[in-house]
Each structure stands twice: as C-alpha cells, then as structure tokens.
Motif scaffolding. Structure first.
Motif, mmCIF file in Angstrom:
data_model
loop_
_atom_site.group_PDB
_atom_site.id
_atom_site.type_symbol
_atom_site.label_atom_id
_atom_site.label_comp_id
_atom_site.label_asym_id
_atom_site.label_seq_id
_atom_site.Cartn_x
_atom_site.Cartn_y
_atom_site.Cartn_z
ATOM 1 N N ILE A 23 0.821 12.135 0.309
ATOM 2 C CA ILE A 23 0.385 11.289 -0.799
ATOM 3 C C ILE A 23 -0.689 11.994 -1.619
ATOM 4 O O ILE A 23 -1.659 12.533 -1.076
ATOM 5 N N ALA A 24 -0.504 11.975 -2.942
ATOM 6 C CA ALA A 24 -1.456 12.553 -3.882
ATOM 7 C C ALA A 24 -1.475 11.681 -5.130
ATOM 8 O O ALA A 24 -0.706 10.728 -5.246
ATOM 9 N N GLY A 25 -2.360 12.000 -6.081
ATOM 10 C CA GLY A 25 -2.330 11.296 -7.360
ATOM 11 C C GLY A 25 -3.663 10.732 -7.777
ATOM 12 O O GLY A 25 -4.716 11.053 -7.229
ATOM 13 N N GLN A 26 -3.617 9.836 -8.772
ATOM 14 C CA GLN A 26 -4.833 9.291 -9.376
ATOM 15 C C GLN A 26 -4.781 7.771 -9.423
ATOM 16 O O GLN A 26 -3.718 7.192 -9.533
ATOM 17 N N ALA A 27 -5.891 7.124 -9.351
ATOM 18 C CA ALA A 27 -7.173 7.685 -8.992
ATOM 19 C C ALA A 27 -7.434 7.374 -7.526
ATOM 20 O O ALA A 27 -7.016 6.343 -6.992
ATOM 21 N N LYS A 28 -8.142 8.282 -6.874
ATOM 22 C CA LYS A 28 -8.387 8.168 -5.441
ATOM 23 C C LYS A 28 -9.041 6.834 -5.077
ATOM 24 O O LYS A 28 -8.741 6.241 -4.032
ATOM 25 N N SER A 29 -9.920 6.352 -5.941
ATOM 26 C CA SER A 29 -10.687 5.141 -5.660
ATOM 27 C C SER A 29 -9.925 3.860 -5.979
ATOM 28 O O SER A 29 -10.336 2.772 -5.563
ATOM 29 N N HIS A 30 -8.830 3.984 -6.707
ATOM 30 C CA HIS A 30 -8.137 2.777 -7.153
ATOM 31 C C HIS A 30 -6.667 2.783 -6.737
ATOM 32 O O HIS A 30 -6.332 2.355 -5.646
ATOM 33 N N CYS A 31 -5.769 3.267 -7.616
ATOM 34 C CA CYS A 31 -4.344 3.142 -7.321
ATOM 35 C C CYS A 31 -3.917 3.895 -6.076
ATOM 36 O O CYS A 31 -3.040 3.440 -5.342
ATOM 37 N N VAL A 32 -4.522 5.047 -5.822
ATOM 38 C CA VAL A 32 -4.185 5.789 -4.603
ATOM 39 C C VAL A 32 -4.685 5.037 -3.369
ATOM 40 O O VAL A 32 -3.925 4.774 -2.432
ATOM 41 N N ALA A 33 -5.953 4.669 -3.378
ATOM 42 C CA ALA A 33 -6.539 3.988 -2.215
ATOM 43 C C ALA A 33 -5.839 2.675 -1.921
ATOM 44 O O ALA A 33 -5.579 2.353 -0.744
ATOM 45 N N TRP A 34 -5.504 1.921 -2.952
ATOM 46 C CA TRP A 34 -4.928 0.603 -2.697
ATOM 47 C C TRP A 34 -3.458 0.683 -2.322
ATOM 48 O O TRP A 34 -2.954 -0.167 -1.590
ATOM 49 N N THR A 35 -2.749 1.701 -2.812
ATOM 50 C CA THR A 35 -1.380 1.922 -2.340
ATOM 51 C C THR A 35 -1.395 2.275 -0.857
ATOM 52 O O THR A 35 -0.619 1.727 -0.058
ATOM 53 N N ILE A 36 -2.291 3.187 -0.479
ATOM 54 C CA ILE A 36 -2.379 3.576 0.930
ATOM 55 C C ILE A 36 -2.811 2.387 1.783
ATOM 56 O O ILE A 36 -2.312 2.185 2.891
ATOM 57 N N ASP A 37 -3.742 1.584 1.269
ATOM 58 C CA ASP A 37 -4.206 0.416 2.011
ATOM 59 C C ASP A 37 -3.055 -0.557 2.276
ATOM 60 O O ASP A 37 -2.908 -1.073 3.393
ATOM 61 N N ASP A 38 -2.227 -0.792 1.255
ATOM 62 C CA ASP A 38 -1.072 -1.676 1.443
ATOM 63 C C ASP A 38 -0.072 -1.065 2.415
ATOM 64 O O ASP A 38 0.521 -1.768 3.245
ATOM 65 N N LEU A 39 0.123 0.241 2.320
ATOM 66 C CA LEU A 39 1.022 0.923 3.254
ATOM 67 C C LEU A 39 0.503 0.792 4.675
ATOM 68 O O LEU A 39 1.272 0.482 5.605
ATOM 69 N N LEU A 40 -0.794 0.984 4.859
ATOM 70 C CA LEU A 40 -1.396 0.875 6.187
ATOM 71 C C LEU A 40 -1.282 -0.547 6.733
ATOM 72 O O LEU A 40 -1.000 -0.746 7.925
ATOM 73 N N THR A 41 -1.486 -1.540 5.881
ATOM 74 C CA THR A 41 -1.364 -2.937 6.316
ATOM 75 C C THR A 41 0.029 -3.213 6.864
ATOM 76 O O THR A 41 0.195 -3.842 7.923
ATOM 77 N N GLU A 42 1.053 -2.732 6.155
ATOM 78 C CA GLU A 42 2.430 -2.941 6.605
ATOM 79 C C GLU A 42 2.705 -2.167 7.895
ATOM 80 O O GLU A 42 3.382 -2.659 8.797
ATOM 81 N N ILE A 43 2.166 -0.951 7.984
ATOM 82 C CA ILE A 43 2.349 -0.140 9.189
ATOM 83 C C ILE A 43 1.725 -0.821 10.402
ATOM 84 O O ILE A 43 2.331 -0.911 11.477
ATOM 85 N N GLN A 44 0.508 -1.320 10.231
ATOM 86 C CA GLN A 44 -0.179 -1.953 11.355
ATOM 87 C C GLN A 44 0.508 -3.233 11.801
ATOM 88 O O GLN A 44 0.462 -3.597 12.973
ATOM 89 N N ALA A 45 1.179 -3.893 10.862
ATOM 90 C CA ALA A 45 1.913 -5.105 11.216
ATOM 91 C C ALA A 45 3.248 -4.791 11.877
ATOM 92 O O ALA A 45 3.809 -5.627 12.593
ATOM 93 N N THR A 46 3.742 -3.581 11.660
ATOM 94 C CA THR A 46 5.046 -3.173 12.196
ATOM 95 C C THR A 46 4.904 -2.330 13.451
ATOM 96 O O THR A 46 5.394 -2.686 14.524
ATOM 97 N N ASP A 47 4.221 -1.185 13.302
ATOM 98 C CA ASP A 47 4.018 -0.250 14.409
ATOM 99 C C ASP A 47 2.875 0.679 14.019
ATOM 100 O O ASP A 47 3.082 1.610 13.231
#
Length: 347
Positions: free
Chosen positions: A264-288
C-alpha cells in the motif's frame, strides 16, 4: 525471469518529470512493454504463483503536483513528488512480481458536504477552505446548510437536509475522527486534477501490457452527503432516520484479501491512506487477525497533509502507521526487494 532479480528502470522513465502533467504516449509504451516482456521473460500475471497487489491510493494530480488544489507536500515541501519517484521506480523494478495495480481515485463534484458551497453562515458567506466545522458550530447555527442546494443536489427539503447535517457532524464527533473539514475544491470529475499523475499512469499502463494485467481503477468520493477518505467505506453510512445513504465497498475488500500480499502506498498518509488501512484492518480483525501479516505499507511512498502555519498531520500519520504495525502489518521501504519483505516463494 527469476522473481528474485529486480528489473532495471526503463529508459523512458524520467524522475525529473514526475512532478509535471503530460500526455502518456500510449502506442510507444505499448510497443516497449511488449519488447520489455520478451527481453526479461516476463510471464502473464495470471500465472503468478504468489499474487501481489499494489494498492495505490489517490495518486492524482490534485494531491501530487505542486500548485494543484491539495498538494501533499509533507514537511519536506515536496513529499508527494518524492514519494511518486520512489513509487514508479518500485513498480518498474518489481514489474515481474506485482500481479495487479489497483489505483484508487478520489472523485468529486462541486456540491458536496466537505466543499464550501454546501455551507453558509448567518451573513450568507461560505466557509473558507480548511475551516473545521464542529458539532457545536452546527448546533449553534454558526454554519448552516446552504438552502439553495437542498432540492437540486440531494433531493431533500431544507429542514431535512439541515437535520442531516447535524446528524452527520454528530456521527463524526462520536467516532472521534477529524471534525468535518472544508477542503478546497479538488479531484473534480472531468478536470485535470482528477487524473492520475502522468508518470504513475505511464508505469501502470506499462505494467498492464508487460504483464497482461488490467489496471484496476477504484472510484470513491462521489456521494454528496458524506466524506469518503477510505476506498473501503464512506465516513457515514446512514441518515438520521437510519436509512442507508451509502455502503461499504465489500466487493473490493474481498478481492484485496484474496491476494497473497498487498503493498500500500499513496496520498495522504494522514488521511485517505491511513483510513483505508484502518478500515482494512477492522475487517481483517473481524475475520482473521492473522491476515494482517499479508499487508505491507510502503513508508517512503506516502506523506502526511501539512499546510505550513495552518495544519500539520505528520504525527497523526506516524501514529496510525505504528498502530498498524503493532497489529501485524509490515512497515517496509520501496527499495527493499519484494522477496525479502514478503518472504514467500515468488518463482
């Protein structure tokens, strides 16, 4: 080719042009990509034993070209340009092992809840760009919905839209993310700012033809009633009556998680990147939770929002990435060989 051998950078790539806007010569690059594939014995991505996706978030002119609407300069002042030099080189060096590139595209029109025309004060004035609208501001009438936009844009009467606006900022306040920010008009659909950065688009096109792997463009952000920092879901999903106004991007999420590794790369680290990863992590933690280990964050290909003397989100971006690492994701550099940080059989 051996996947353990990084490829050279093609001669057409000019790092000095990464911060500029220009037309990609598609026909020339198509011929070169076919020749490059033969020269380096590149197989079709469909035959990759280990499937690797590059998720490139909002690598668009509006965020990445100096002088455009929301250029992400970071503290260096040229952050997004420097990031994209490294990102393009990462793609070219690892052309033989990146199975798919999935660029997200922030996509807006003028009248959306985070743009100035949506709001007015008692004098009928619109908020300046970078105004933070708090719950108290809306409760006290400091900022109100612009009555002129109610019916034509969102098909609500004014009272309902004003109630929705109060509901919206209340939801943001409850979640504890950033307050509603009035961003400069940016990523305008059909405009130059919306387009992918030329050098990055060229790298994607070259990869597409050299590996016979369609570039997977993901559009986000067109809903006028909600911000959409993350490609996986908007900030608010329901209105004040609990009726759906938007939905999660479940199909794309499921596709991502089928890959063996996601860079994962892109802009901006503090906003769209961080929140995309945060949503991905939330789904991962709920799944496996173990699935977090397949995510690799290219630290040197992303910068935070910094507006000198106005806002600096560097610490928020760094804190988010550290939290992702603690959850099992990997912080890596674009110059590290993929087989080292993935640790899988890429041949």
């Amino acid at each position: 080719m051996s996947a353990k051998t990084q490829l050279p950078i093609p001669t057409h790539f000019d790092s000095a042009k990464v911060g500029e806007v220009w037309r990609v010569p598609y026909q020339d690059r198509a011929k070169e990509a076919a020749s490059w594939a033969r020269q380096h014995e590149l197989q079709s991505a469909v035959d990759d034993k280990t499937k690797i996706c590059l998720l490139a978030i909002d690598v668009q002119n509006t965020f990445c070209i100096p002088g455009f609407e929301l250029f992400v300069g970071g503290r260096s002042g040229m952050g997004a340009v420097e990031d994209n030099v490294r990102l393009c080189e990462f793609i070219y060096r690892n052309l033989g092992v990146i199975s798919e590139i999935a660029p997200t595209m922030d996509t807006h029109t003028a009248t959306q809840i985070f743009h100035a025309v949506f709001w007015v004060n008692q004098a009928g004035e619109h908020p300046p760009a970078m105004t933070m609208i708090s719950l108290a501001d809306v409760e006290q009438g400091v900022w109100q919905v612009n009555p002129a936009i109610a019916h034509g844009v969102v098909q609500m009467d004014y009272a309902a839209l004003q109630n929705y606006a109060l509901h919206y900022v209340r939801k943001l306040d409850l979640v504890g993310k950033y307050p509603l920010t009035i961003w400069p008009y940016h990523s305008m659909l059909g405009g130059v700012g919306h387009a992918l950065v030329s050098a990055f688009e060229e790298a994607c096109f070259f990869h597409n033809l050299a590996r016979q792997s369609q570039t997977n463009l993901e559009i986000k952000g067109s809903n006028p009633l909600t911000e959409n920092y993350s490609v996986l879901q908007p900030e608010v999903l329901e209105d004040q009556e609990k009726r759906a106004i938007a939905q999660k991007n479940t199909q794309f999420l499921q596709k991502l998680l089928k890959f063996d590794a996601i860079a994962i790369a892109g802009q901006a680290k503090s906003h769209c990147v961080a929140w995309t990863i945060d949503d991905l992590l939330t789904e991962i933690q709920a799944t496996d939770p173990a699935l977090a280990s397949k995510v690799y964050l290219l630290e040197d290909c992303s910068s935070p929002v910094v507006v000198p003397d106005v806002v600096d989100f560097t610490e928020q971006g760094e804190s988010a990435f550290q939290r992702f690492a603690e959850a099992g994701m990997h912080l890596v550099k674009s110059t590290d060989p993929i087989e080292v940080w993935v640790g899988l059989n890429l041949t």
